[in-house]
Motif scaffolding. Structure first.
Motif, PDB file in Angstrom:
ATOM      1  N   GLN A  55       0.682  -1.201  -0.104  1.00 20.15           N
ATOM      2  CA  GLN A  55       0.059  -0.159   0.127  1.00 20.15           C
ATOM      3  C   GLN A  55       0.953   1.316   0.131  1.00 20.15           C
ATOM      4  O   GLN A  55       1.923   1.227   0.739  1.00 20.15           O
ATOM      5  N   LYS A  56       0.527   2.494  -0.688  1.00 20.61           N
ATOM      6  CA  LYS A  56       1.676   3.506  -1.016  1.00 20.61           C
ATOM      7  C   LYS A  56       0.916   4.427   0.041  1.00 20.61           C
ATOM      8  O   LYS A  56      -0.161   4.644   0.469  1.00 20.61           O
ATOM      9  N   LEU A  57       1.605   5.253   0.557  1.00 20.74           N
ATOM     10  CA  LEU A  57       1.400   6.151   1.679  1.00 20.74           C
ATOM     11  C   LEU A  57       0.770   7.535   1.013  1.00 20.74           C
ATOM     12  O   LEU A  57       1.489   7.911  -0.070  1.00 20.74           O
ATOM     13  N   ASP A  58      -0.030   7.926   1.290  1.00 24.64           N
ATOM     14  CA  ASP A  58      -0.814   9.347   0.734  1.00 24.64           C
ATOM     15  C   ASP A  58       0.042  10.595   1.328  1.00 24.64           C
ATOM     16  O   ASP A  58       0.152  11.444   0.662  1.00 24.64           O
ATOM     17  N   LYS A  59       0.181  10.339   2.815  1.00 28.47           N
ATOM     18  CA  LYS A  59       0.618  11.657   3.331  1.00 28.47           C
ATOM     19  C   LYS A  59       1.847  12.051   2.966  1.00 28.47           C
ATOM     20  O   LYS A  59       2.717  11.193   2.810  1.00 28.47           O
ATOM     21  N   LYS A  60       2.122  13.363   3.293  1.00 25.61           N
ATOM     22  CA  LYS A  60       3.680  13.784   3.071  1.00 25.61           C
ATOM     23  C   LYS A  60       4.071  14.205   4.425  1.00 25.61           C
ATOM     24  O   LYS A  60       4.727  15.139   4.765  1.00 25.61           O
ATOM     25  N   ASP A  61       4.096  13.059   5.497  1.00 25.80           N
ATOM     26  CA  ASP A  61       4.489  13.234   6.758  1.00 25.80           C
ATOM     27  C   ASP A  61       6.048  13.196   6.818  1.00 25.80           C
ATOM     28  O   ASP A  61       6.500  12.477   5.699  1.00 25.80           O
ATOM     29  N   PRO A  62       6.620  13.612   7.584  1.00 24.89           N
ATOM     30  CA  PRO A  62       8.226  13.445   7.692  1.00 24.89           C
ATOM     31  C   PRO A  62       8.723  12.035   7.825  1.00 24.89           C
ATOM     32  O   PRO A  62       7.950  11.342   8.706  1.00 24.89           O
ATOM     33  N   VAL A  63       9.571  11.541   7.054  1.00 24.97           N
ATOM     34  CA  VAL A  63       9.811  10.254   7.134  1.00 24.97           C
ATOM     35  C   VAL A  63      11.418  10.040   7.637  1.00 24.97           C
ATOM     36  O   VAL A  63      12.296  10.950   7.026  1.00 24.97           O
ATOM     37  N   VAL A  64      11.766   9.182   8.571  1.00 20.19           N
ATOM     38  CA  VAL A  64      13.264   9.005   8.695  1.00 20.19           C
ATOM     39  C   VAL A  64      13.346   7.340   8.251  1.00 20.19           C
ATOM     40  O   VAL A  64      12.811   6.521   8.470  1.00 20.19           O
ATOM     41  N   TYR A  65      14.542   7.323   7.463  1.00 17.55           N
ATOM     42  CA  TYR A  65      14.946   6.106   6.994  1.00 17.55           C
ATOM     43  C   TYR A  65      15.980   5.519   7.842  1.00 17.55           C
ATOM     44  O   TYR A  65      16.960   5.913   8.008  1.00 17.55           O
ATOM     45  N   VAL A  66      15.774   4.088   7.952  1.00 17.31           N
ATOM     46  CA  VAL A  66      16.574   3.334   8.855  1.00 17.31           C
ATOM     47  C   VAL A  66      17.141   2.052   7.662  1.00 17.31           C
ATOM     48  O   VAL A  66      15.956   1.285   7.404  1.00 17.31           O
ATOM     49  N   TYR A  67      18.192   2.096   7.485  1.00 16.08           N
ATOM     50  CA  TYR A  67      18.718   0.906   6.675  1.00 16.08           C
ATOM     51  C   TYR A  67      19.292  -0.131   7.156  1.00 16.08           C
ATOM     52  O   TYR A  67      19.931   0.003   8.132  1.00 16.08           O
ATOM     53  N   ALA A  68      19.223  -1.391   6.875  1.00 13.18           N
ATOM     54  CA  ALA A  68      19.760  -2.563   7.650  1.00 13.18           C
ATOM     55  C   ALA A  68      19.968  -3.807   6.540  1.00 13.18           C
ATOM     56  O   ALA A  68      19.339  -3.743   5.673  1.00 13.18           O
ATOM     57  N   GLY A  69      21.401  -4.080   6.585  1.00 15.15           N
ATOM     58  CA  GLY A  69      21.953  -5.183   5.844  1.00 15.15           C
ATOM     59  C   GLY A  69      23.498  -5.177   6.055  1.00 15.15           C
ATOM     60  O   GLY A  69      23.949  -4.488   6.702  1.00 15.15           O
ATOM     61  N   LYS A  70      23.887  -6.047   5.037  1.00 16.85           N
ATOM     62  CA  LYS A  70      25.401  -6.203   4.883  1.00 16.85           C
ATOM     63  C   LYS A  70      26.116  -4.764   4.599  1.00 16.85           C
ATOM     64  O   LYS A  70      25.526  -4.601   3.501  1.00 16.85           O
ATOM     65  N   PRO A  71      27.250  -4.491   5.113  1.00 17.46           N
ATOM     66  CA  PRO A  71      27.776  -3.381   4.414  1.00 17.46           C
ATOM     67  C   PRO A  71      28.438  -3.846   3.113  1.00 17.46           C
ATOM     68  O   PRO A  71      28.656  -4.856   2.774  1.00 17.46           O
ATOM     69  N   LEU A  72      28.534  -2.724   2.211  1.00 17.59           N
ATOM     70  CA  LEU A  72      29.019  -3.016   0.786  1.00 17.59           C
ATOM     71  C   LEU A  72      30.307  -3.416   1.005  1.00 17.59           C
ATOM     72  O   LEU A  72      31.047  -3.147   1.949  1.00 17.59           O
ATOM     73  N   PRO A  73      31.008  -3.962  -0.379  1.00 22.21           N
ATOM     74  CA  PRO A  73      32.260  -4.607  -0.144  1.00 22.21           C
ATOM     75  C   PRO A  73      33.235  -3.604   0.186  1.00 22.21           C
ATOM     76  O   PRO A  73      34.296  -4.054   0.863  1.00 22.21           O
ATOM     77  N   LYS A  74      32.966  -2.428  -0.136  1.00 13.98           N
ATOM     78  CA  LYS A  74      34.011  -1.295   0.061  1.00 13.98           C
ATOM     79  C   LYS A  74      34.018  -0.980   1.686  1.00 13.98           C
ATOM     80  O   LYS A  74      35.030  -0.632   1.987  1.00 13.98           O
ATOM     81  N   TYR A  75      32.979  -1.491   2.313  1.00  9.31           N
ATOM     82  CA  TYR A  75      33.131  -0.834   3.859  1.00  9.31           C
ATOM     83  C   TYR A  75      33.388  -2.386   4.659  1.00  9.31           C
ATOM     84  O   TYR A  75      33.434  -2.127   5.762  1.00  9.31           O
ATOM     85  N   GLN A  76      33.235  -3.492   4.123  1.00 10.92           N
ATOM     86  CA  GLN A  76      33.602  -4.491   4.925  1.00 10.92           C
ATOM     87  C   GLN A  76      34.858  -4.822   5.505  1.00 10.92           C
ATOM     88  O   GLN A  76      34.988  -5.513   6.540  1.00 10.92           O
ATOM     89  N   ASN A  77      35.995  -4.293   5.124  1.00 12.56           N
ATOM     90  CA  ASN A  77      37.350  -4.431   5.776  1.00 12.56           C
ATOM     91  C   ASN A  77      37.136  -3.667   7.044  1.00 12.56           C
ATOM     92  O   ASN A  77      37.822  -3.987   8.130  1.00 12.56           O
ATOM     93  N   LYS A  78      36.419  -2.619   7.163  1.00 13.22           N
ATOM     94  CA  LYS A  78      36.596  -1.878   8.296  1.00 13.22           C
ATOM     95  C   LYS A  78      35.245  -2.122   9.251  1.00 13.22           C
ATOM     96  O   LYS A  78      35.350  -2.037  10.471  1.00 13.22           O
ATOM     97  N   PHE A  79      34.015  -2.456   8.690  1.00 15.42           N
ATOM     98  CA  PHE A  79      32.870  -2.653   9.598  1.00 15.42           C
ATOM     99  C   PHE A  79      32.452  -4.225   9.461  1.00 15.42           C
ATOM    100  O   PHE A  79      31.563  -4.729  10.399  1.00 15.42           O
ATOM    101  N   GLY A  80      33.291  -5.209   8.644  1.00 14.93           N
ATOM    102  CA  GLY A  80      32.874  -6.539   8.785  1.00 14.93           C
ATOM    103  C   GLY A  80      31.677  -6.941   7.812  1.00 14.93           C
ATOM    104  O   GLY A  80      31.611  -5.896   6.961  1.00 14.93           O
ATOM    105  N   VAL A  81      31.202  -8.393   7.997  1.00 21.36           N
ATOM    106  CA  VAL A  81      30.281  -8.730   7.000  1.00 21.36           C
ATOM    107  C   VAL A  81      29.006  -9.103   7.704  1.00 21.36           C
ATOM    108  O   VAL A  81      28.115  -9.618   6.916  1.00 21.36           O
ATOM    109  N   ASN A  82      28.862  -8.982   8.834  1.00 24.59           N
ATOM    110  CA  ASN A  82      27.554  -9.036   9.442  1.00 24.59           C
ATOM    111  C   ASN A  82      26.712  -7.921   9.324  1.00 24.59           C
ATOM    112  O   ASN A  82      27.129  -6.757   8.955  1.00 24.59           O
ATOM    113  N   ALA A  83      25.631  -7.959   9.399  1.00 26.95           N
ATOM    114  CA  ALA A  83      24.253  -7.072   9.078  1.00 26.95           C
ATOM    115  C   ALA A  83      24.759  -5.731   9.799  1.00 26.95           C
ATOM    116  O   ALA A  83      24.698  -5.949  11.142  1.00 26.95           O
TER     117      ALA A  83
END
Length: 159
Positions: A55-83
């Motif tokens: 379902q699409k949201l109709d309102k234009k309320d403020p939204v804060v985005y939280v991303y979760a997942g494995k780090p991209l390959p260029k960040y895996q040396n510093k942050f590891g491979v865990n989510a």
């Protein structure tokens, strides 16, 4: 009698460039007002899951985005491979999610503090335990409007 002179053929009058700066500035202001700036760079893998009850949201309320997942390959040396959890342009720990949401809420106008939405963009390969931990931290700070961002389609078919 007077002499008539013929007009020379092939001569074109010079083009007036007096209005050219006005046109350029008008185009500049147009693109400045229409273009949206990019909020943050994605630092985690983000292949969104598929769902059929979307379902699409109709309102234009403020939204804060939280991303979760494995780090991209260029960040895996510093942050590891865990989510990991990404908010804006930095990785945060699960314990910091509530603090970040409270800071975001305090930065909003009084009327928007109760209607803002937390949107989770979680990679399809991420463990549900991490998502559950994020939800618990959001409940602790009373950020109850939660939105999961997915692709529309049949979850039974592989993308």
């Amino acid at each position: 009698m007077s002499k008539f002179t013929k007009k020379k053929s092939g001569d074109t009058p010079p083009i007036s460039t007096a209005s050219l700066p006005d046109i350029i500035f008008m185009l500049l202001f147009f693109f400045m007002t229409v273009t949206e700036s990019k909020d943050s760079d994605l630092m985690v893998q983000n292949k969104l899951p598929v769902a059929d009850q979307v379902q699409k949201l109709d309102k234009k309320d403020p939204v804060v985005y939280v991303y979760a997942g494995k780090p991209l390959p260029k960040y895996q040396n510093k942050f590891g491979v865990n989510a990991r959890i990404q908010v804006n342009d930095k990785f945060i720990d699960v314990s910091e999610v509530g603090h970040y949401i409270l800071n975001y809420r305090e930065g909003l106008r009084e009327g928007l503090r109760d209607v803002f939405i937390t949107a989770l963009k979680v990679d399809a390969e991420t463990n549900m335990g991490l998502v559950s931990d994020i939800r618990e931290k959001l409940q602790e700070v009373n950020a109850l409007k939660l939105n999961y961002i997915v692709h529309e389609g049949s979850p039974l078919k592989q993308r």
